[in-house]
Scaffold this active site. Sequence first.
Site: not given
Length: 129
Positions: A34, A40, A42, A61, A68, A112
């Site tokens: 996870t 990835l 982000e 972020g 998941h 973000r």
Amino acid sequence: METAKPVSKTLTQTVTEDMLAVRVGSGTLRVLGTPVLARLYEQAAQLLAGTYCEAGTTTVGSFISLSHDAPTPLGMAFTVTATLTKHEGRIFEFDLEAKDETGVISRGRHTRVAVYSEKFQAKADAKAK
């Protein structure tokens, strides 16, 4: 004429040993971890938001939430996609989705915030003094 800004960014990967839950410390199984999905997601969002940023700025972020829902084994290809759903001032909000060869494995949301790179780094560095 200005070209349209992209609204989504997809990254394609294949699960490697370094991405396994047992290797990243998030579990005991040999499946996609996870934390790798979070990283990835982000990365995709950061790359997408970067196309909207002015020189001297970047994004950081500030929030991520994901599920998941299905395992992906070593050697299987998967994609992560960040889709920009809202951009107001310095704030960027994204819907997230990951799929492997069998279907959707994860969904989420990410926020973000645009910052001035040098100012932000100086503020962080000042904490260490």
